[in-house]
Design a protein around this motif. Structure first.
Motif, PDB file in Angstrom:
ATOM      1  N   ALA A   5      -6.532   7.522   1.396  1.00 30.21           N
ATOM      2  CA  ALA A   5      -7.866   7.465   0.501  1.00 30.21           C
ATOM      3  C   ALA A   5      -8.955   6.775   1.839  1.00 30.21           C
ATOM      4  CB  ALA A   5      -7.382   6.381  -0.263  1.00 30.21           C
ATOM      5  N   GLY A   6      -8.466   6.465   2.925  1.00 28.46           N
ATOM      6  CA  GLY A   6      -9.333   5.849   4.014  1.00 28.46           C
ATOM      7  C   GLY A   6      -9.795   4.479   3.709  1.00 28.46           C
ATOM      8  N   VAL A   7      -8.743   3.576   3.055  1.00 28.60           N
ATOM      9  CA  VAL A   7      -9.329   2.141   2.563  1.00 28.60           C
ATOM     10  C   VAL A   7      -8.238   1.267   3.091  1.00 28.60           C
ATOM     11  CG1 VAL A   7     -10.212   2.942   0.393  1.00 28.60           C
ATOM     12  CG2 VAL A   7      -7.687   2.250   0.422  1.00 28.60           C
ATOM     13  N   THR A   8      -8.702  -0.118   3.004  1.00 26.82           N
ATOM     14  CA  THR A   8      -7.742  -1.092   3.643  1.00 26.82           C
ATOM     15  C   THR A   8      -7.212  -1.795   2.395  1.00 26.82           C
ATOM     16  OG1 THR A   8      -9.616  -2.921   3.100  1.00 26.82           O
ATOM     17  CG2 THR A   8      -9.558  -1.561   5.401  1.00 26.82           C
ATOM     18  N   ALA A   9      -6.091  -2.608   2.777  1.00 29.00           N
ATOM     19  CA  ALA A   9      -5.393  -3.275   1.664  1.00 29.00           C
ATOM     20  C   ALA A   9      -6.354  -4.180   0.842  1.00 29.00           C
ATOM     21  CB  ALA A   9      -4.263  -4.189   2.363  1.00 29.00           C
ATOM     22  N   GLU A  10      -7.297  -4.777   1.625  1.00 27.32           N
ATOM     23  CA  GLU A  10      -8.179  -5.666   0.792  1.00 27.32           C
ATOM     24  C   GLU A  10      -9.100  -4.755  -0.161  1.00 27.32           C
ATOM     25  OE1 GLU A  10      -7.647  -5.751   4.019  1.00 27.32           O
ATOM     26  OE2 GLU A  10      -6.745  -7.637   4.183  1.00 27.32           O
ATOM     27  N   GLN A  11      -9.356  -3.516   0.168  1.00 24.72           N
ATOM     28  CA  GLN A  11     -10.107  -2.617  -0.751  1.00 24.72           C
ATOM     29  C   GLN A  11      -8.924  -1.842  -1.969  1.00 24.72           C
ATOM     30  OE1 GLN A  11     -11.657  -0.487   2.293  1.00 24.72           O
ATOM     31  NE2 GLN A  11     -13.660  -1.091   1.677  1.00 24.72           N
ATOM     32  N   THR A  12      -7.932  -2.122  -1.985  1.00 27.47           N
ATOM     33  CA  THR A  12      -6.909  -1.704  -2.951  1.00 27.47           C
ATOM     34  C   THR A  12      -6.274  -2.672  -3.636  1.00 27.47           C
ATOM     35  OG1 THR A  12      -6.249  -0.455  -1.045  1.00 27.47           O
ATOM     36  CG2 THR A  12      -4.706  -0.433  -3.071  1.00 27.47           C
ATOM     37  N   ALA A  13      -6.143  -2.178  -5.207  1.00 27.82           N
ATOM     38  CA  ALA A  13      -5.584  -2.968  -6.289  1.00 27.82           C
ATOM     39  C   ALA A  13      -4.352  -2.219  -6.663  1.00 27.82           C
ATOM     40  CB  ALA A  13      -6.420  -3.278  -7.371  1.00 27.82           C
ATOM     41  N   CYS A  14      -3.399  -2.756  -7.349  1.00 29.28           N
ATOM     42  CA  CYS A  14      -2.120  -1.988  -7.749  1.00 29.28           C
ATOM     43  C   CYS A  14      -1.859  -2.507  -9.155  1.00 29.28           C
ATOM     44  CB  CYS A  14      -1.086  -1.822  -6.886  1.00 29.28           C
ATOM     45  SG  CYS A  14      -0.148  -3.295  -6.587  1.00 29.28           S
ATOM     46  N   ILE A  15      -1.109  -1.946  -9.954  1.00 28.54           N
ATOM     47  CA  ILE A  15      -0.606  -2.359 -11.255  1.00 28.54           C
ATOM     48  C   ILE A  15       0.543  -1.920 -11.426  1.00 28.54           C
ATOM     49  CG2 ILE A  15      -1.812  -0.455 -12.411  1.00 28.54           C
ATOM     50  CD1 ILE A  15      -2.194  -1.820 -14.749  1.00 28.54           C
ATOM     51  N   GLY A  16       1.541  -2.905 -11.805  1.00 30.40           N
ATOM     52  CA  GLY A  16       2.800  -2.686 -12.276  1.00 30.40           C
ATOM     53  C   GLY A  16       3.412  -3.597 -13.120  1.00 30.40           C
TER      54      GLY A  16
ATOM     55  N   HIS B   1       3.900 -13.317  -9.202  1.00 35.91           N
ATOM     56  CA  HIS B   1       3.684 -12.602  -7.848  1.00 35.91           C
ATOM     57  C   HIS B   1       2.297 -11.614  -8.034  1.00 35.91           C
ATOM     58  CE1 HIS B   1       7.375 -13.877  -5.777  1.00 35.91           C
ATOM     59  NE2 HIS B   1       7.837 -13.528  -6.595  1.00 35.91           N
ATOM     60  N   ALA B   2       1.587 -11.620  -9.039  1.00 32.80           N
ATOM     61  CA  ALA B   2       0.567 -10.796  -9.184  1.00 32.80           C
ATOM     62  C   ALA B   2      -0.748 -11.736  -9.217  1.00 32.80           C
ATOM     63  CB  ALA B   2       0.467 -10.326 -10.831  1.00 32.80           C
ATOM     64  N   THR B   3      -1.720 -11.059  -8.749  1.00 34.23           N
ATOM     65  CA  THR B   3      -3.260 -11.796  -8.623  1.00 34.23           C
ATOM     66  C   THR B   3      -3.662 -12.009 -10.022  1.00 34.23           C
ATOM     67  OG1 THR B   3      -3.509 -10.443  -6.672  1.00 34.23           O
ATOM     68  CG2 THR B   3      -5.577 -11.373  -7.815  1.00 34.23           C
ATOM     69  N   GLY B   4      -3.326 -11.195 -11.000  1.00 32.70           N
ATOM     70  CA  GLY B   4      -3.847 -11.459 -12.539  1.00 32.70           C
ATOM     71  C   GLY B   4      -2.684 -10.770 -13.282  1.00 32.70           C
TER      72      GLY B   4
ATOM     73  N   SER C 227      -3.279  -7.484  -7.263  1.00 31.67           N
ATOM     74  CA  SER C 227      -2.083  -6.943  -7.937  1.00 31.67           C
ATOM     75  C   SER C 227      -2.259  -7.387  -9.222  1.00 31.67           C
ATOM     76  CB  SER C 227      -0.858  -7.201  -7.407  1.00 31.67           C
ATOM     77  OG  SER C 227      -0.781  -8.616  -7.015  1.00 31.67           O
ATOM     78  N   TYR C 228      -1.780  -6.559 -10.245  1.00 28.47           N
ATOM     79  CA  TYR C 228      -1.781  -6.830 -11.569  1.00 28.47           C
ATOM     80  C   TYR C 228      -0.770  -6.468 -12.336  1.00 28.47           C
ATOM     81  CZ  TYR C 228      -6.838  -8.074 -10.668  1.00 28.47           C
ATOM     82  OH  TYR C 228      -7.820  -8.424 -10.007  1.00 28.47           O
TER      83      TYR C 228
ATOM     84  N   ASP D  41       7.493  -4.233 -13.185  1.00 28.59           N
ATOM     85  CA  ASP D  41       8.579  -4.865 -13.086  1.00 28.59           C
ATOM     86  C   ASP D  41       8.953  -5.172 -11.711  1.00 28.59           C
ATOM     87  OD1 ASP D  41      11.587  -5.655 -13.711  1.00 28.59           O
ATOM     88  OD2 ASP D  41      11.677  -3.923 -14.904  1.00 28.59           O
ATOM     89  N   SER D  42      10.354  -5.479 -11.164  1.00 34.23           N
ATOM     90  CA  SER D  42      10.807  -5.908  -9.890  1.00 34.23           C
ATOM     91  C   SER D  42      10.437  -4.668  -8.769  1.00 34.23           C
ATOM     92  CB  SER D  42      12.070  -6.409  -9.951  1.00 34.23           C
ATOM     93  OG  SER D  42      12.350  -7.263 -10.804  1.00 34.23           O
ATOM     94  N   ILE D  43      10.588  -3.721  -9.394  1.00 32.21           N
ATOM     95  CA  ILE D  43      10.607  -2.531  -8.384  1.00 32.21           C
ATOM     96  C   ILE D  43       9.124  -2.381  -7.831  1.00 32.21           C
ATOM     97  CG2 ILE D  43      10.058  -0.846 -10.250  1.00 32.21           C
ATOM     98  CD1 ILE D  43      11.692   1.171  -8.711  1.00 32.21           C
ATOM     99  N   ASP D  44       8.137  -2.824  -8.532  1.00 29.24           N
ATOM    100  CA  ASP D  44       6.781  -2.870  -8.078  1.00 29.24           C
ATOM    101  C   ASP D  44       6.256  -3.994  -7.152  1.00 29.24           C
ATOM    102  OD1 ASP D  44       6.221  -0.469  -9.507  1.00 29.24           O
ATOM    103  OD2 ASP D  44       6.286  -1.859 -11.473  1.00 29.24           O
ATOM    104  N   LEU D  45       7.546  -5.085  -6.963  1.00 32.66           N
ATOM    105  CA  LEU D  45       6.863  -6.171  -6.178  1.00 32.66           C
ATOM    106  C   LEU D  45       6.403  -5.772  -4.791  1.00 32.66           C
ATOM    107  CD1 LEU D  45       9.529  -8.716  -7.431  1.00 32.66           C
ATOM    108  CD2 LEU D  45       6.799  -8.437  -7.894  1.00 32.66           C
ATOM    109  N   PRO D  46       7.467  -4.722  -4.022  1.00 37.88           N
ATOM    110  CA  PRO D  46       6.813  -4.702  -2.724  1.00 37.88           C
ATOM    111  C   PRO D  46       5.435  -3.762  -2.684  1.00 37.88           C
ATOM    112  CG  PRO D  46       9.037  -3.869  -3.161  1.00 37.88           C
ATOM    113  CD  PRO D  46       8.737  -4.147  -4.409  1.00 37.88           C
ATOM    114  N   ALA D  47       4.868  -3.069  -3.753  1.00 38.60           N
ATOM    115  CA  ALA D  47       3.558  -2.715  -3.958  1.00 38.60           C
ATOM    116  C   ALA D  47       2.702  -3.625  -3.993  1.00 38.60           C
ATOM    117  CB  ALA D  47       3.482  -1.816  -5.042  1.00 38.60           C
TER     118      ALA D  47
END
Length: 428
Positions: A343-354, A382-385, A369-370, A356-362
């Motif tokens: 996508a041509g973005v950095t980690a600071e420009q990326t949000a993810c949503i999960g 472990h989530a931002t929100g 992270s939400y 369960d435990s399997i999503d913690l690496p994301a």
């Protein structure tokens, strides 16, 4: 007549900070932040001495410049309490009060209340502060909650919302711990010998080591406190408050250029159904689909990331016109990094949503992270929100709307004119 106990106010001020390097020296209206804390400490009537404890010569120089007393300590202390133990060898006192060097809005009267509480009851080993918070703030794992016994002693501290509100009408309300501590000298002399416990390591809260050792922590109630400084945004907020100005925070979602979403438990309700032919069926929420399209049409990429792979899933993603995806993923952290690169973005420009435990690496790979509302507490920690809606019940749409709002594009979902501007590519 016996002499009154000597009280030392110690301000740990560490230069290194992952989110705001050099934080104690951050400028606030022409003075370094640590000076604000120092001057508030000088206003505490019971204080016999005020000293800054730091690991950096630059802070030593700054404190000496404004006439403060300072001690240079080791840079290897894992916590402020460990730094306090070292200071104890150089500064004599009967009670040591540990103030946070990143709390320029600390109230001297609150610290005096803590000091008087310790003087009034010699049986109390450690003293601290708390104030009431609402249910919303209680969900934030960065706000440490405390549960008290009838005498006002702490029973437990946690990042989780405690006590659990099984019956709302009987709930005593949530109490937020304020990280100011008062220690008797004999307790600090024991501290270095106390073993770290599983509870302390799990919650990442050093006060749990004291409770596990059977020490008594008395908590005193104060009015809600002002914000501390952990990030550049916090610094701007405190600066505005000191200037008497209103502050409009900039949402971190304003920087998001990519949203990565899990499937099972986020886009679906977590249920997996099989028809008579063995085909896997899942129920998706239509509002989530529209939220994904609104983001895409507004220039914010959406990626679908799943540990599973099936014709059903691929069909749903294709129907939504999402072409940034990864199926059958075993390593979600690596997959997130690859999606960011695509996508041509950095980690600071990326949000993810999960969910369960399997999503913690994301969560670890993305800047934000939400967790959905029905995610386990250890995932929420472990989530931002934490979102208000559950997986498969519109949680992604909730986050999509928040992202669009932060980008100043609220009209695409809140007005007919705005929706028409992107409706050609909209789909549910």
């Amino acid at each position: 007549m016996s002499e009154s106990p000597r009280i030392a106010l110690v301000i740990p001020a560490r230069f290194g900070s992952s989110r705001l390097p050099g934080k104690p020296l951050a400028d606030l209206l022409g003075k370094p932040m640590v000076q604000w804390v120092y001057e508030k400490a000088l206003q505490v009537p019971s204080a016999s001495v005020v000293v800054v404890a730091t690991d950096d010569q630059r802070i030593v120089d700054a404190v000496q410049t404004f006439g403060g007393q300072v001690v240079l300590t080791s840079s290897h202390h894992p916590s402020g309490t460990d730094r306090l133990v070292e200071v104890m060898g150089q500064v004599h006192a009967d009670i040591y009060i540990n103030l946070q060097g990143d709390e320029p809005l600390v109230r001297s009267e609150d610290v005096e209340q803590l000091a008087q509480g310790m003087l009034a009851d010699p049986s109390v080993d450690v003293g601290t502060l708390y104030h009431a918070i609402d249910d919303g703030e209680a969900q934030n794992p960065n706000a440490v909650k405390v549960v008290l016994g009838q005498a006002g002693n702490a029973l437990y501290f946690s990042r989780s919302p405690i006590p659990y509100p099984r019956e709302g009408g009987k709930h005593p309300g949530f109490k937020k711990h304020v990280g100011v501590y008062a220690y008797r000298k004999r307790i600090l002399e024991q501290y270095a010998q106390l073993p770290a416990t599983a509870l302390e390591q799990t919650e990442q809260l050093e006060q749990l080591r004291l409770l596990a050792a059977g020490l008594r922590i008395r908590a005193f109630e104060v009015a809600p406190t002002g914000p501390g400084v952990d990030t550049p945004e916090c610094l701007e907020k405190v600066r505005a408050l000191l200037e008497g100005k209103s502050y409009t925070p900039v949402s971190p979602l304003a920087n998001v250029r990519l949203l990565i979403t899990d499937v099972d438990g986020v886009l679906t309700d977590g249920g997996i159904y099989y028809d008579a032919t063995g085909e896997c069926l899942k129920r998706f929420h239509v509002r989530d689909g529209l939220g994904m399209r609104l983001l895409e049409e507004s220039g914010i990429r959406v990626a679908v990331l799943s540990g599973r792979d099936s014709p059903t899933l691929r069909k749903r993603v294709a129907d939504l016109g999402i072409n940034l995806c990864a199926f059958g993923v075993k390593n979600k952290e690596a997959a997130c990094i690859e999606l960011m690169q695509e996508a041509g973005v950095t980690a600071e420009q990326t949000a993810c949503i999960g969910d369960d435990s399997i999503d913690l690496p994301a969560f670890a790979a993305c800047g934000l992270s939400y967790a959905v509302a029905d995610a386990p507490g250890y995932v929420k920690q472990h989530a931002t929100g934490v979102l208000k809606l559950a997986g498969g019940q519109g949680a992604l749409r909730e986050l999509a709307d928040a992202i669009l709002l932060a980008h100043g594009k609220e009209d695409v979902f809140s007005s007919a004119e705005g929706f028409h501007s992107v409706s050609s590519g909209a789909a549910q």
